[in-house]
Design a protein around this motif. Sequence first.
Motif, mmCIF file in Angstrom:
data_model
loop_
_atom_site.group_PDB
_atom_site.id
_atom_site.type_symbol
_atom_site.label_atom_id
_atom_site.label_comp_id
_atom_site.label_asym_id
_atom_site.label_seq_id
_atom_site.Cartn_x
_atom_site.Cartn_y
_atom_site.Cartn_z
ATOM 1 N N MET A 33 95.214 102.071 119.651
ATOM 2 C CA MET A 33 96.184 103.002 119.072
ATOM 3 C C MET A 33 95.480 103.909 118.069
ATOM 4 S SD MET A 33 99.639 102.042 116.960
ATOM 5 C CE MET A 33 100.355 101.336 118.444
ATOM 6 N N PRO A 34 95.661 105.209 118.119
ATOM 7 C CA PRO A 34 94.967 106.114 117.186
ATOM 8 C C PRO A 34 95.374 105.844 115.746
ATOM 9 C CG PRO A 34 95.916 107.313 119.035
ATOM 10 C CD PRO A 34 96.468 105.929 119.101
ATOM 11 N N PHE A 35 94.444 106.107 114.852
ATOM 12 C CA PHE A 35 94.712 105.999 113.424
ATOM 13 C C PHE A 35 95.656 107.125 113.019
ATOM 14 C CE2 PHE A 35 93.231 106.601 108.931
ATOM 15 C CZ PHE A 35 93.605 105.345 108.474
ATOM 16 N N GLU A 36 96.686 106.789 112.239
ATOM 17 C CA GLU A 36 97.660 107.796 111.869
ATOM 18 C C GLU A 36 97.208 108.564 110.628
ATOM 19 O OE1 GLU A 36 99.676 104.490 111.760
ATOM 20 O OE2 GLU A 36 100.798 104.656 113.608
ATOM 21 N N THR A 37 97.933 109.592 110.289
ATOM 22 C CA THR A 37 97.646 110.349 109.076
ATOM 23 C C THR A 37 97.913 109.469 107.865
ATOM 24 O OG1 THR A 37 99.905 111.158 108.922
ATOM 25 C CG2 THR A 37 98.361 112.481 110.212
ATOM 26 N N PRO A 38 97.289 109.771 106.710
ATOM 27 C CA PRO A 38 97.520 108.956 105.516
ATOM 28 C C PRO A 38 98.996 108.800 105.176
ATOM 29 C CG PRO A 38 95.668 110.416 105.161
ATOM 30 C CD PRO A 38 96.265 110.797 106.491
ATOM 31 N N GLU A 39 99.794 109.844 105.413
ATOM 32 C CA GLU A 39 101.205 109.754 105.059
ATOM 33 C C GLU A 39 101.947 108.732 105.928
ATOM 34 O OE1 GLU A 39 99.354 113.169 103.534
ATOM 35 O OE2 GLU A 39 99.555 112.586 105.640
ATOM 36 N N MET A 40 101.424 108.415 107.094
ATOM 37 C CA MET A 40 102.121 107.540 108.018
ATOM 38 C C MET A 40 101.528 106.145 108.089
ATOM 39 S SD MET A 40 102.796 110.175 111.181
ATOM 40 C CE MET A 40 103.678 108.945 112.131
ATOM 41 N N SER A 41 100.350 105.927 107.557
ATOM 42 C CA SER A 41 99.702 104.626 107.679
ATOM 43 C C SER A 41 100.392 103.589 106.809
ATOM 44 C CB SER A 41 98.229 104.736 107.295
ATOM 45 O OG SER A 41 97.579 105.642 108.145
ATOM 46 N N ASP A 42 100.454 102.378 107.309
ATOM 47 C CA ASP A 42 101.181 101.309 106.630
ATOM 48 C C ASP A 42 100.273 100.090 106.522
ATOM 49 O OD1 ASP A 42 103.196 99.523 105.709
ATOM 50 O OD2 ASP A 42 104.702 100.715 106.737
ATOM 51 N N PHE A 43 99.903 99.734 105.290
ATOM 52 C CA PHE A 43 98.958 98.648 105.036
ATOM 53 C C PHE A 43 99.668 97.448 104.433
ATOM 54 C CE2 PHE A 43 96.149 102.241 105.243
ATOM 55 C CZ PHE A 43 94.915 101.753 105.640
ATOM 56 N N PHE A 44 99.145 96.267 104.787
ATOM 57 C CA PHE A 44 99.556 95.017 104.131
ATOM 58 C C PHE A 44 98.287 94.327 103.652
ATOM 59 C CE2 PHE A 44 100.758 90.635 103.620
ATOM 60 C CZ PHE A 44 102.099 90.651 103.279
ATOM 61 N N TRP A 45 98.229 94.007 102.355
ATOM 62 C CA TRP A 45 97.057 93.290 101.831
ATOM 63 C C TRP A 45 97.245 91.810 102.097
ATOM 64 C CZ3 TRP A 45 95.304 97.914 101.036
ATOM 65 C CH2 TRP A 45 93.969 98.078 100.658
ATOM 66 N N LEU A 46 96.470 91.277 103.031
ATOM 67 C CA LEU A 46 96.642 89.909 103.500
ATOM 68 C C LEU A 46 95.873 88.958 102.583
ATOM 69 C CD1 LEU A 46 98.189 88.638 105.824
ATOM 70 C CD2 LEU A 46 96.147 88.792 107.231
ATOM 71 N N TYR A 47 96.375 88.872 101.356
ATOM 72 C CA TYR A 47 95.766 88.029 100.338
ATOM 73 C C TYR A 47 96.783 87.876 99.221
ATOM 74 C CZ TYR A 47 92.187 86.171 97.174
ATOM 75 O OH TYR A 47 91.455 85.367 96.332
ATOM 76 N N ARG A 48 96.785 86.718 98.576
ATOM 77 C CA ARG A 48 97.758 86.445 97.518
ATOM 78 C C ARG A 48 97.008 86.089 96.231
ATOM 79 N NH1 ARG A 48 100.369 81.866 99.329
ATOM 80 N NH2 ARG A 48 99.962 80.528 97.532
ATOM 81 N N ALA A 49 96.526 87.122 95.563
ATOM 82 C CA ALA A 49 95.787 86.912 94.313
ATOM 83 C C ALA A 49 96.752 86.573 93.187
ATOM 84 C CB ALA A 49 95.009 88.171 93.951
ATOM 85 N N THR A 50 96.282 85.790 92.232
ATOM 86 C CA THR A 50 97.027 85.611 90.997
ATOM 87 C C THR A 50 96.859 86.871 90.157
ATOM 88 O OG1 THR A 50 96.712 83.211 90.997
ATOM 89 C CG2 THR A 50 97.258 84.246 88.895
ATOM 90 N N ALA A 51 97.958 87.457 89.732
ATOM 91 C CA ALA A 51 97.878 88.679 88.929
ATOM 92 C C ALA A 51 99.122 88.773 88.053
ATOM 93 C CB ALA A 51 97.756 89.903 89.826
ATOM 94 N N PRO A 52 98.937 89.236 86.799
ATOM 95 C CA PRO A 52 97.696 89.764 86.248
ATOM 96 C C PRO A 52 96.709 88.658 85.913
ATOM 97 C CG PRO A 52 99.404 89.799 84.578
ATOM 98 C CD PRO A 52 100.072 89.380 85.838
ATOM 99 N N SER A 53 95.427 88.990 86.052
ATOM 100 C CA SER A 53 94.364 88.043 85.794
ATOM 101 C C SER A 53 93.083 88.815 85.499
ATOM 102 C CB SER A 53 94.145 87.126 87.008
ATOM 103 O OG SER A 53 92.961 86.365 86.882
ATOM 104 N N VAL A 54 92.186 88.201 84.724
ATOM 105 C CA VAL A 54 90.892 88.832 84.446
ATOM 106 C C VAL A 54 89.858 88.458 85.503
ATOM 107 C CG1 VAL A 54 91.332 88.912 81.984
ATOM 108 C CG2 VAL A 54 90.140 86.923 82.944
ATOM 109 N N ARG A 55 90.228 87.652 86.484
ATOM 110 C CA ARG A 55 89.289 87.246 87.519
ATOM 111 C C ARG A 55 88.968 88.419 88.442
ATOM 112 N NH1 ARG A 55 86.769 82.688 85.798
ATOM 113 N NH2 ARG A 55 88.287 81.149 85.073
#
Length: 365
Positions: free
Chosen positions: A1-23
């Motif tokens: 599937m072609p990469f969409e324009t920035p306005e249409m792209s939809d990201f999910f960060w697949l990580y669950r960091a503790t935040a706020p944190s200084v790590r």
Amino acid sequence: MPFETPEMSDFFWLYRATAPSVRAQSIQVVNAAWATAARGHRVTLAVQAPPKGRWLAADVLDFYGLPANDHLDLRVLSAKNTAASLAFRALFAGWLLRTRGRGIAIARSKRYAREALRRAPGLFRLVIEAHEVDSAQQVELGQDATAMRALEAEVLAGAQAVVCNAPGTLAVLRREHPDLPPAVALHNGTLACRARQPSGRGVGIGYMGSVRREKDLTTVAAAAALLQREVTVIGPDQLSMPWVRSESALPHRDVPDRLSRFDALLLPVGTGLFGEQLTSPLKLWDYLASGVPIVAADTPAIRSAAEGAFEPFRPGDAESLAAAIRRITADDELRARRVAAAPLRTWDQRAEELDVFLASALGAR
């Protein structure tokens, strides 16, 4: 599937960091996701609240010195692991339903990537973000790396692209897994607003960050003893060593002002895979923006990020470190030259480079 324009792209960060944190992981994940959203992408980021306090999304952004962003859907999950895990899975499931195969998941955790691939095969596009090569590091420690190598192979086979934190990480990953999907090395960064220009010399020698074994604070303490000069260590871990003074960790937004008040900044790393190849220290980018000269371990990893912008010393060699500190604190011309060579690399630059890479990598697959 072609990469969409920035306005249409939809990201999910697949990580669950503790935040706020200084790590470092939390700082990197929040800033990278925020910068991607600042380019017009729609970004979903979930973080787990620290055990104490009541945190809202606005509080998390304020801790890191980041303004609100309408394109960033930042969810603060419960501090309790079970509740946070269930909420995270539900959030990811809702994202999958909304994006219908068009979404891009950035997996900072290989275990999260494996679970997502097994539960939702073909329903999203996976980008692995590698800041380490665990199987190679296990081999270095004399451990059995069979299970870890299998995990790496499984998630890399399901990924459409790989983003590494440093050229050395990419080289080691290619050595361990020759059949990589399209891959790139993108160093971390800082915010342009964190740059400082001290009007004169500061006071003392400083180090900011954790004191894990691979950071080699024992060499720092030994060099301080040779110099009979105190070193200040700012971070979440308290040290009890002669000639080392600990200061409590600061909210990330307050770090630049503290760094700019030192006379010199230290960046030690140990020998071995981490220090020589796998690191792109988050503190380095704030150090480079501080206007204060840096004394750093002379490794390929550090040179790849800041060639010529630091006074080098041999990793693990206290006498070499002490000599480098003497040089940088005594020679005004050397100090000015090192500071002038320091690049200002921002999270915005990194996000732009990520866009360019993904347009090519995902458009070709």
